[in-house]
Every structure is written in structure tokens, then in C-alpha cells.
Design an enzyme around this catalytic site. Structure first.
Site, mmCIF file in Angstrom:
data_model
loop_
_atom_site.group_PDB
_atom_site.id
_atom_site.type_symbol
_atom_site.label_atom_id
_atom_site.label_comp_id
_atom_site.label_asym_id
_atom_site.label_seq_id
_atom_site.Cartn_x
_atom_site.Cartn_y
_atom_site.Cartn_z
ATOM 1 N N ASP A 269 23.145 -50.872 1.345
ATOM 2 C CA ASP A 269 22.982 -49.491 1.804
ATOM 3 C C ASP A 269 24.152 -48.640 1.312
ATOM 4 O O ASP A 269 25.235 -48.657 1.891
ATOM 5 C CB ASP A 269 22.908 -49.482 3.341
ATOM 6 C CG ASP A 269 22.659 -48.091 3.895
ATOM 7 O OD1 ASP A 269 22.354 -47.173 3.102
ATOM 8 O OD2 ASP A 269 22.764 -47.924 5.131
ATOM 9 N N LYS A 276 27.851 -42.932 1.673
ATOM 10 C CA LYS A 276 28.855 -43.418 2.612
ATOM 11 C C LYS A 276 30.247 -43.246 2.007
ATOM 12 O O LYS A 276 30.394 -43.325 0.785
ATOM 13 C CB LYS A 276 28.612 -44.912 2.886
ATOM 14 C CG LYS A 276 27.389 -45.197 3.739
ATOM 15 C CD LYS A 276 27.260 -46.666 4.049
ATOM 16 C CE LYS A 276 26.032 -46.957 4.889
ATOM 17 N NZ LYS A 276 26.081 -46.388 6.250
ATOM 18 N N ASP A 346 21.027 -41.619 4.549
ATOM 19 C CA ASP A 346 21.684 -42.815 5.091
ATOM 20 C C ASP A 346 20.966 -43.315 6.355
ATOM 21 O O ASP A 346 21.237 -44.415 6.835
ATOM 22 C CB ASP A 346 23.154 -42.502 5.395
ATOM 23 C CG ASP A 346 24.004 -43.752 5.556
ATOM 24 O OD1 ASP A 346 23.499 -44.854 5.237
ATOM 25 O OD2 ASP A 346 25.160 -43.631 5.980
ATOM 26 N N GLU A 348 18.167 -44.596 6.563
ATOM 27 C CA GLU A 348 17.065 -45.186 5.786
ATOM 28 C C GLU A 348 16.384 -46.343 6.515
ATOM 29 O O GLU A 348 15.225 -46.632 6.271
ATOM 30 C CB GLU A 348 17.592 -45.676 4.419
ATOM 31 C CG GLU A 348 18.222 -47.081 4.389
ATOM 32 C CD GLU A 348 19.435 -47.244 5.284
ATOM 33 O OE1 GLU A 348 20.060 -46.235 5.622
ATOM 34 O OE2 GLU A 348 19.749 -48.385 5.656
ATOM 35 N N ARG A 350 15.400 -46.730 9.608
ATOM 36 C CA ARG A 350 14.259 -46.338 10.448
ATOM 37 C C ARG A 350 13.046 -46.012 9.588
ATOM 38 O O ARG A 350 11.909 -46.143 10.031
ATOM 39 C CB ARG A 350 14.678 -45.170 11.358
ATOM 40 C CG ARG A 350 14.993 -43.896 10.634
ATOM 41 C CD ARG A 350 15.826 -42.946 11.487
ATOM 42 N NE ARG A 350 17.216 -43.373 11.579
ATOM 43 C CZ ARG A 350 18.142 -42.745 12.290
ATOM 44 N NH1 ARG A 350 17.834 -41.645 12.963
ATOM 45 N NH2 ARG A 350 19.376 -43.190 12.321
HETATM 46 N N1 BES Z 1 23.212 -49.487 7.824
HETATM 47 C C1 BES Z 1 23.702 -48.385 8.543
HETATM 48 C C2 BES Z 1 24.206 -48.751 9.946
HETATM 49 C C3 BES Z 1 25.407 -49.649 10.007
HETATM 50 C C4 BES Z 1 26.661 -49.104 10.164
HETATM 51 C C5 BES Z 1 25.264 -51.007 9.977
HETATM 52 C C6 BES Z 1 27.760 -49.927 10.233
HETATM 53 C C7 BES Z 1 26.363 -51.840 10.059
HETATM 54 C C8 BES Z 1 27.615 -51.303 10.194
HETATM 55 C C9 BES Z 1 22.599 -47.328 8.718
HETATM 56 O O1 BES Z 1 21.657 -47.284 7.719
HETATM 57 C C10 BES Z 1 23.286 -46.009 8.756
HETATM 58 O O2 BES Z 1 23.910 -45.666 7.801
HETATM 59 N N2 BES Z 1 23.162 -45.291 9.852
HETATM 60 C C11 BES Z 1 23.788 -44.032 10.000
HETATM 61 C C12 BES Z 1 22.813 -43.140 10.701
HETATM 62 C C13 BES Z 1 23.198 -41.699 10.655
HETATM 63 C C14 BES Z 1 23.078 -41.184 9.246
HETATM 64 C C15 BES Z 1 22.305 -40.898 11.563
HETATM 65 C C16 BES Z 1 25.034 -44.196 10.853
HETATM 66 O O3 BES Z 1 25.042 -45.036 11.758
HETATM 67 O O4 BES Z 1 26.016 -43.501 10.604
HETATM 68 ZN ZN ZN Z 2 21.333 -49.106 6.702
HETATM 69 ZN ZN ZN Z 3 22.179 -46.091 6.077
#
Ligand code: BES
Ligand code: ZN
Ligand code: ZN
Length: 499
Positions: A269, A276, A346, A348, A350
């Protein structure tokens, strides 16, 4: 691992014998026999604390020829009534790490010394083999192998007055749970250049072959035909083809009361155009932790063959950036027809899960459990040692919770509210948006999946915090934990559908 069971431990020639030590007024059972051979020496050493009866404390004693076993490894258990099953398993984990460091190939286990008012011979057997298998796991990695031959424990001589066949089977069940968790850990620890959606699909096919599951792997063209626009959007920027992985296990005569296990399988990701930061991107090879948990649970199911129907669905791709990638402001159409405004590429997971949940229902899932490394928000809320849950069905959640207690994996229920559903549905141009804001965003992610689950009983498990351990613990090293494999395994084994 080979387990042999016998009734006469004192006569065995072994490098090391493992013995449980409760805090009691006087020594009993095997410990008493040993104490007599040492002319009361064990009682003395317990008094002087050279042998510790404190919970999870390990002490070792060389027998200097007084016993056939060369060494005794004492596992402190505290007071009988105070010891929990989790602590017993952890005590075995700690003892096993010590055993591993001794580099011996055969060990003895004095099973009855661990039995108490609270724990039967079979409880102890299960706790031992699960604790042993989990705690001695290591990821081999990709370093040049050393030439030194590795000594690992191949055989455990278990001495107990209990029924041998029953003990064997309890040991086997614990080992299956441990091994399946370790398989999931391996997948999560693999880098994304070695574990692509295609190789994950091949892994699932191997499982299918081994356990006689029905398997279906959808490729990009088939997804296009089925209108899986949400998963396809996530894959758009990638040169790696996406896969929708389906495994079916039928343990009942008819295909009813089907449990759907859905696992997020994002092999890497980057965040996409909502990229990120450089520190946040490292470690994102683990964003398929949910998929690994589901595949691990399928391994338990394949080994133990419970009388249940299960369909596993894993949407898999990486989330990459290129001229083809999806972008914020795009509007996409998911498999169930709902349109989604992309506010954050990000968010993604869901999206991938939306189509996977729809497809699980298409395959007849009557109950859905989704497992996903979904949000950083769940880490802010609950830390690294609690999985966040959401549900639309208390009855189903209670069963998941009960199984998580058995597995010793902490789950905490988060709220699923009308207000949060409204936030997910707020968009000027589409039915839904994929990122309503930073406030409580773990809840929006769950609520978004809920839009696709609709009225099917459902539990959502966000393992973003729990899928990777920052430091080693009694049941494993740092790195992938394989969390939820054992909870899901126990859940499927004991699941009672609604009347
Ligand atoms: N894969 C990440 C969540 C994640 C964060 C997993 C840290 C393991 C460790 C997910 O796809 C993500 O990036 N979520 C975002 C959502 C936001 C954009 C609403 C997040 O948690 O910041
Ligand atoms: Zn993710
Ligand atoms: Zn993500």
C-alpha cells in the site's frame, strides 16, 4: 513434530525434562518423586528460590546422574487458582524458547505436573503444543544460509497417566492452530516483490489441492465482466494483475448457513496519489494481514474438517501510482452498483473489501467476518495489542468474542452508529465517499464496509495494530503475529447458526 506418550518418565534417557511447578505447600506427584531422589533437595531449592514457582519463571537444574534425564527445566505456574489458560500457554511458550536455545532434538514433558483443578490433561496438551509451535517460529528470510547444521526439537516424549489417544489428538489440535498461525506469519513477513496477488492466488490453490477445497481465482477480465469497479480502481496504477481469490469448504450436506471469511489482501500500500509519507510507507508489505489470517484459518479448517460451510474471499492487488492510477475526485462503480467518490486513494482497503463482501454474498455467505489491516485510526484508539471490531449483529459478535478469549487474542467492540453511516453516504456526486474525515476514521472504514454487507450478520475486525508485533513476546518473535487465525479457527469450529 512427533509426540510419543508413555507412563514412566523417570526412566527415560533424555537431554531435558520439562516440569510444571505450582506454588503449593509441599511438593507432589512427579516433583515429589524427584525430591526423594535428591534427598529433599528440590524442596530446599524451592525454598531458596533457586527453583522458581512464580508464574512463567523458568529455572534449570542439572541432575548430575541422579535421574536418567540430564536436566530438569522447571516452569513456574504460580498458584493453581490464579493461573489463566493464556498464561499457561505463554509459560509453555517461554519454556519452549529456552528449550530451543539448548539445541537438543528430543525433550520430555511431564504433562501431569501441569494439570490442576482448572486445567485437564487435554487442556495442558493443547496449551503445550500450541505454545511450543507459536513461540519457536522464526522467519527464515533471504540471508545466505550458514553451513552449521541446525538442531531443532523433533520429538517430544510426553509422560502422563491420561488416555494416550486423547492426548495425541489434543496435541495435534494445538499444533495445527500454531502451524496455521505460522503460515500466516510467513505470508505477512514476505516482501511484496515476492508475494504478489498472483503468488497469493497460487498459494491459495496449493491449499485447495492439499485440503480438497473448491477454488476460484478471478482474473482482471472476469472482474471487469462482473463489474468489480472498486477492486479494479485500486489495481489501476499497477503492472501486477489483481486476483479475487475464493476458496470453498463444504462440511455440511447442503450449502446453507455459510460463513464468509473476507480478508484484505493488499500486497503493498503506497497510498496511491494520496501517497503515504516516507516513514509510513515502510512496512506496507503487511497490508495483506487480513488475507493471511483468512488463509491461516482455512488451513485449520482443512486439517480439522469441522461440520461447517465456509467461503473465503480475498481481494488482492497492490495500491500503486502511475499514469493509469485512480485519483482523488474519481467516481467509481462497485460490483453491487453503488457509486463511490474517491476522496483519498489511501483508503483503498475498504474499496477492495466492498467488492469482496458483495462477491462473498454472491457465493451464498449468510454470515460475514471481514479481517483487515484497515486503518491507522484503530491504532490510535486501541494501541498495538487490541483488534478493533464492529458489528451489526450481537449474536454473531458474541461468538467471535468467545473464540477470541479461547485464542487469547484481545478484541474490543467499537460503535457502529447511524451518524457514521450518514457520513459515509455523504457525497454530492456518488452514493458513498471513501474518506469522510480523520475524526474517528476507523469507524468510517467499518461503516463503509457495512454499506455492502447490508443486512447480512457481520463482524468487522480491524487488525492494523495487531498484525505486526514491534517486539518479541512469549508466543513469537517481532514481526507478523498471524493474529485472528486462531480466533477464526475456533469460531468456525464452534459456530452455532441462528435458529
Ligand atoms: N493500510 C492502511 C492502514 C494501516 C496503517 C495498516 C498502519 C497498518 C499500519 C490503510 O489502507 C490506510 O492507509 N488507511 C488510512 C485511511 C485514511 C486515508 C482515511 C489511514 O489509516 O490513515
Ligand atoms: Zn491499506
Ligand atoms: Zn491505504
Amino acid at each position: 513434530m512427533k509426540f510419543s506418550i508413555n507412563h514412566k518418565s523417570l526412566e527415560e534417557n533424555l537431554e531435558v525434562m520439562v516440569v510444571g511447578v505450582y506454588h503449593r505447600n509441599e511438593v507432589q506427584g512427579y516433583l515429589k518423586e524427584v525430591d526423594e531422589k535428591f534427598d529433599g533437595g528440590i524442596t530446599e531449592l524451592l525454598k531458596s528460590k533457586d527453583i522458581s514457582f512464580h508464574k512463567k519463571q523458568i529455572s534449570m537444574l542439572h541432575t548430575l546422574g541422579k535421574l536418567n534425564a540430564k536436566r530438569l527445566l522447571f516452569v513456574g505456574l504460580g498458584r493453581e487458582r490464579d493461573l489463566t489458560f493464556d498464561e499457561l500457554r505463554e509459560a509453555f511458550g517461554r519454556a519452549s524458547k529456552k528449550l530451543k536455545s539448548l539445541k537438543v532434538s528430543q525433550v520430555g514433558l511431564e504433562l501431569d505436573s501441569f494439570v490442576s483443578e482448572k486445567f485437564t490433561t487435554l487442556d495442558v496438551a493443547h496449551a503445550f503444543s500450541e505454545g511450543f509451535t507459536l513461540s519457536t517460529y522464526q522467519f527464515d528470510g533471504y540471508k545466505e544460509k550458514s553451513n552449521e547444521p541446525e538442531v531443532t526439537i523433533e520429538e517430544v516424549h510426553v509422560s502422563s497417566s491420561g488416555d494416550s489417544a486423547e492426548i495425541q489428538s489434543a496435541l495435534k489440535v494445538g499444533e495445527v492452530y500454531g502451524q496455521a498461525t505460522n503460515s500466516a506469519r510467513n505470508l505477512v513477513n514476505m516482501p511484496s516483490n515476492m508475494l504478489t496477488a498472483t503468488s497469493m492466488a497460487n498459494y491459495a490453490l496449493e491449499l485447495a489441492k492439499r485440503y480438497d477445497f473448491e477454488a476460484e481465482i478471478l482474473d482482471k477480465e472476469q472482474m471487469e465482466e462482473l463489474g468489480m469497479g472498486a477492486l479494479l480502481a485500486v489495481n489501476q496504477g499497477s503492472t501486477e494483475p489483481p486476483k479475487m481469490i475464493v476458496l470453498k469448504y463444504q462440511g455440511k450436506d447442503d450449502w446453507h448457513d455459510v460463513i464468509g471469511l473476507v480478508g484484505k489482501g493488499i500486497t503493498f500500500d503506497t497510498g496511491g496519489y494520496s501517497i503515504k509519507p516516507k516513514d509510513g510507507i515502510v512496512g506496507m508489505k503487511t497490508d495483506m494481514g487480513g488475507a493471511a489470517s483468512v488463509l491461516g484459518a482455512m488451513e485449520i479448517i482443512g486439517e480439522l474438517k469441522p461440520e461447517q460451510n465456509v467461503v473465503a474471499v480475498i481481494p488482492s492487488t497492490d495500491n500503486m501510482i502511475s499514469g493509469h492510477a485512480f485519483k482523488p475526485d474519481d467516481v467509481i462503480t462497485s460490483m453491487n452498483g453503488k457509486t463511490i467518490e474517491i476522496l483519498n486513494t489511501d483508503a483503498e482497503g475498504r474499496l477492495a473489501l466492498a467488492d469482496a463482501v458483495t462477491y462473498a454474498k454472491h457465493h451464498g455467505a449468510n454470515y460475514i467476518i471481514d479481517v483487515a489491516t484497515l486503518t491507522g485510526g484503530v491504532i490510535v484508539a486501541l494501541g498495538y495489542d487490541k483488534t478493533g471490531a464492529m458489528t451489526n449483529d450481537e449474536y454473531l459478535f458474541e461468538q467471535i468474542l468467545e473464540s477470541s478469549h479461547e485464542a487469547g487474542e484481545f478484541i474490543w467492540l467499537l460503535p457502529y452508529t447511524e451518524g457514521d453511516k450518514r457520513r459515509v453516504r455523504k457525497s454530492k456526486v456518488a452514493d458513498l465517499n471513501n474518506s469522510p474525515g480523520r475524526d474517528g476514521h476507523a469507524l468510517f472504514a467499518g461503516a463503509f464496509i457495512g454499506e455492502f454487507v447490508e443486512s447480512t450478520p457481520w463482524v468487522h475486525l480491524d487488525i492494523a495494530g495487531t498484525s505486526v508485533a514491534k517486539s518479541p513476546n512469549d508466543l513469537g518473535p517481532d514481526g507478523a503475529t498471524g493474529v485472528m487465525v486462531r480466533t477464526l479457527g475456533a469460531f468456525v469450529e464452534t459456530f452455532q447458526p441462528k435458529e
